[in-house]
Write a protein that holds these residues in place. Structure first.
Motif, short mmCIF file in Angstrom:
data_model
loop_
_atom_site.label_atom_id
_atom_site.label_comp_id
_atom_site.label_asym_id
_atom_site.label_seq_id
_atom_site.Cartn_x
_atom_site.Cartn_y
_atom_site.Cartn_z
N PHE A 248 0.84 -1.21 0.00
CA PHE A 248 0.00 0.00 0.00
C PHE A 248 0.87 1.26 0.00
CE2 PHE A 248 -2.29 3.32 2.40
CZ PHE A 248 -3.39 3.46 1.57
N PHE A 249 1.88 1.29 0.88
CA PHE A 249 2.77 2.46 0.93
C PHE A 249 3.65 2.54 -0.31
CE2 PHE A 249 1.90 1.90 5.53
CZ PHE A 249 1.40 3.17 5.78
N PHE A 250 4.02 1.40 -0.84
CA PHE A 250 4.82 1.38 -2.08
C PHE A 250 4.03 1.98 -3.24
CE2 PHE A 250 5.89 -1.14 -5.96
CZ PHE A 250 7.11 -0.55 -6.21
N ASN A 251 2.74 1.67 -3.32
CA ASN A 251 1.89 2.23 -4.38
C ASN A 251 1.71 3.73 -4.23
OD1 ASN A 251 1.33 -0.06 -5.99
ND2 ASN A 251 -0.11 -0.82 -4.49
N ILE A 252 1.67 4.20 -2.98
CA ILE A 252 1.60 5.66 -2.74
C ILE A 252 2.88 6.32 -3.28
CG2 ILE A 252 1.63 7.44 -0.95
CD1 ILE A 252 -0.21 5.65 0.71
N LEU A 253 4.02 5.68 -3.04
CA LEU A 253 5.30 6.22 -3.52
C LEU A 253 5.35 6.25 -5.05
CD1 LEU A 253 7.93 4.60 -1.11
CD2 LEU A 253 7.35 7.02 -1.29
N ILE A 254 4.85 5.19 -5.68
CA ILE A 254 4.83 5.15 -7.16
C ILE A 254 3.98 6.30 -7.71
CG2 ILE A 254 4.04 3.86 -9.18
CD1 ILE A 254 4.77 1.31 -7.82
N PHE A 255 2.83 6.52 -7.09
CA PHE A 255 1.95 7.61 -7.54
C PHE A 255 2.63 8.97 -7.34
CE2 PHE A 255 -1.60 10.63 -6.85
CZ PHE A 255 -2.25 10.46 -8.07
N PHE A 256 3.34 9.13 -6.22
CA PHE A 256 4.07 10.37 -5.94
C PHE A 256 5.16 10.60 -6.99
CE2 PHE A 256 7.79 12.32 -3.82
CZ PHE A 256 7.25 13.57 -3.55
N MET B 201 10.14 13.46 -19.52
CA MET B 201 9.64 13.14 -18.19
C MET B 201 8.12 12.97 -18.17
SD MET B 201 12.03 15.04 -15.35
CE MET B 201 11.94 16.70 -15.95
N SER B 202 7.42 13.72 -19.02
CA SER B 202 5.96 13.56 -19.11
C SER B 202 5.61 12.17 -19.65
CB SER B 202 5.36 14.63 -20.01
OG SER B 202 5.53 15.91 -19.45
N SER B 203 6.35 11.72 -20.65
CA SER B 203 6.13 10.37 -21.20
C SER B 203 6.41 9.31 -20.14
CB SER B 203 7.03 10.13 -22.41
OG SER B 203 6.76 11.08 -23.41
N MET B 204 7.48 9.53 -19.39
CA MET B 204 7.82 8.60 -18.31
C MET B 204 6.76 8.62 -17.21
SD MET B 204 11.94 9.09 -17.94
CE MET B 204 13.05 8.59 -19.27
N GLY B 205 6.21 9.81 -16.95
CA GLY B 205 5.15 9.93 -15.94
C GLY B 205 3.92 9.13 -16.33
N VAL B 206 3.57 9.15 -17.62
CA VAL B 206 2.41 8.37 -18.12
C VAL B 206 2.66 6.88 -17.92
CG1 VAL B 206 1.11 7.73 -20.18
CG2 VAL B 206 1.67 10.12 -19.77
N VAL B 207 3.90 6.43 -18.25
CA VAL B 207 4.25 5.02 -18.08
C VAL B 207 4.17 4.61 -16.61
CG1 VAL B 207 6.10 3.31 -18.32
CG2 VAL B 207 5.70 4.96 -20.15
N VAL B 208 4.70 5.47 -15.73
CA VAL B 208 4.69 5.17 -14.28
C VAL B 208 3.25 5.12 -13.76
CG1 VAL B 208 5.43 5.95 -11.99
CG2 VAL B 208 6.99 6.12 -13.92
N LEU B 209 2.38 5.99 -14.26
CA LEU B 209 0.97 5.96 -13.86
C LEU B 209 0.31 4.64 -14.28
CD1 LEU B 209 -0.54 9.52 -14.49
CD2 LEU B 209 -0.38 8.31 -12.31
N LEU B 210 0.63 4.16 -15.47
CA LEU B 210 0.08 2.88 -15.93
C LEU B 210 0.60 1.73 -15.07
CD1 LEU B 210 0.36 3.35 -19.82
CD2 LEU B 210 -1.72 3.39 -18.44
N VAL B 211 1.89 1.81 -14.70
CA VAL B 211 2.47 0.80 -13.81
C VAL B 211 1.78 0.85 -12.45
CG1 VAL B 211 4.57 0.13 -12.56
CG2 VAL B 211 4.71 0.76 -14.97
#
Length: 354
Positions: A106-114, A262-272
């Motif tokens: 749960f905390f790991f997913n919060i960090l990914i979103f951040f 970084m925006s493209s990477m942000g989209v990928v991280v959001l999907l992850v």
């Protein structure tokens, strides 16, 4: 009432465990992708570290690298749990670890979103870093004989050629600094003397730019000296000669390059992150469905799985009450320690009999 309660039989539990095992290994590959993106961004930033004012810009790639490593570790571990859940004997050893593991997830997913949000929000910090770094780099452009700065001319020239840009905000930035080294100035020349005397700081300023500002697509030979003097060149108007010099500043060019990356990477991280959330929900359902089996000796019996044992409102309420109890307990302990300290500090009165 439990949140998202689902009934399971043995067949559904097996399918869920197998599906989660597969999803976890997809998440491991996603973690490798996030790690690779962070490494690539770090290398790209290091290439141009000479024109960046500080190391704050490395926060994003470092965060991506860390999230990638943690994602591989967490999902590899979860994949092992899902595989062993098919065998009740093997699953028994993982049972006590599942609740702490889900809390960590749960905390790991919060960090990914951040981290995903940071990828979108770093533009302002990056812009100020580039503006100051480019300004300093242009000042050191002429210092080809100074140790530690002799590489700056090549760095700036290669940057302007690669990104098709000129100066910090535009080509006129070069008019405000002395970019020609004193070593290559003829101080016996009247023109050089007059230019230096006309400047308060004694600098040799010209309305010219380095060769790397020239646009090779220009139909005429590049005009890099007396750029703003229309009478010095035949059939020339510097305000309309758009193809002669690069008009875009390097700050804008680099900012667009890194921001889009970084925006493209942000989209990928959001999907992850969305995929990781789905895995966490599935793992919670598997955990509760295995725990709620009425007869462990009969694996074929039905059970129920849920996300939260109570409703979201009741869960939040119980969490607040628990936090209040912890706070009151700590306060009572602090008061008790304070009272003991006061009693220990008192000295007994001594009565003397004469």
């Amino acid at each position: 009432m439990a949140l998202l309660k689902v009934k399971f039989n043995q067949k559904k539990r097996v399918k869920l465990a197998q599906g989660l095992w597969l999803m976890n290994w997809f998440s491991v590959f996603a973690g490798i992708l996030v790690f690779s993106m962070g490494l690539f961004l770090k290398i790209e930033l290091r290439k141009r570290s000479e024109v960046m004012d500080n190391s704050e810009s490395h926060f994003v790639p470092n965060s991506l690298i860390l999230m990638g490593i943690l994602s591989c570790a967490f999902n590899g571990f979860a994949g092992k749990i899902c595989y062993d859940s098919l065998d009740p004997a093997k699953f028994a050893k993982w049972k006590p670890l599942l609740k702490p593991y889900l809390a960590l997830c749960f905390f790991f997913n919060i960090l990914i979103f951040f981290v995903a949000l940071i990828c979108f929000l770093m533009r302002g910090s990056l812009e100020s870093t580039l503006a100051q770094g480019l300004k300093n780099g242009m000042k050191f452009y002429r210092d080809t004989d100074t140790p530690g700065r002799c590489f700056m001319k090549k760095t700036i020239d290669m940057l302007q050629i690669e990104f098709k840009c000129c100066g910090n905000n535009g080509f006129k930035d070069w008019f405000e600094i002395q970019w020609i080294s004193n070593r290559y100035l003829d101080f016996s020349s009247k023109e050089v003397k007059d230019r230096i005397k006309s400047n308060v700081d004694g600098r040799y300023l010209v309305d010219g730019v380095p060769f790397s500002c020239c646009n090779p697509s220009s139909p005429r030979p590049c005009i890099q000296y007396q750029v703003t003097n229309n009478s010095a060149h035949y059939s020339y108007d510097y305000q309309t000669e758009e193809l002669n010099l690069w008009r875009r500043g390097c700050r804008e060019a680099l900012l667009h390059y890194y921001s889009s990356m970084m925006s493209s990477m942000g989209v990928v991280v959001l999907l992850v992150w969305l995929f990781e959330m789905a895995v966490m929900v599935g793992l919670r359902l598997l955990h509760t469905s295995l725990e709620s089996i009425a007869n462990p000796e009969d694996p074929e019996c039905e059970s129920e799985g849920w996300i939260l044992e109570n409703s979201l409102k009741d869960t939040l309420k119980s969490m607040l009450e628990s936090l209040k109890k912890i706070g009151k307990f700590n306060q009572v302990e602090a008061d008790a320690e304070g009272a003991e300290g006061e009693e220990g500090g008192k000295t007994p009165a001594i009565t003397t009999v004469s």
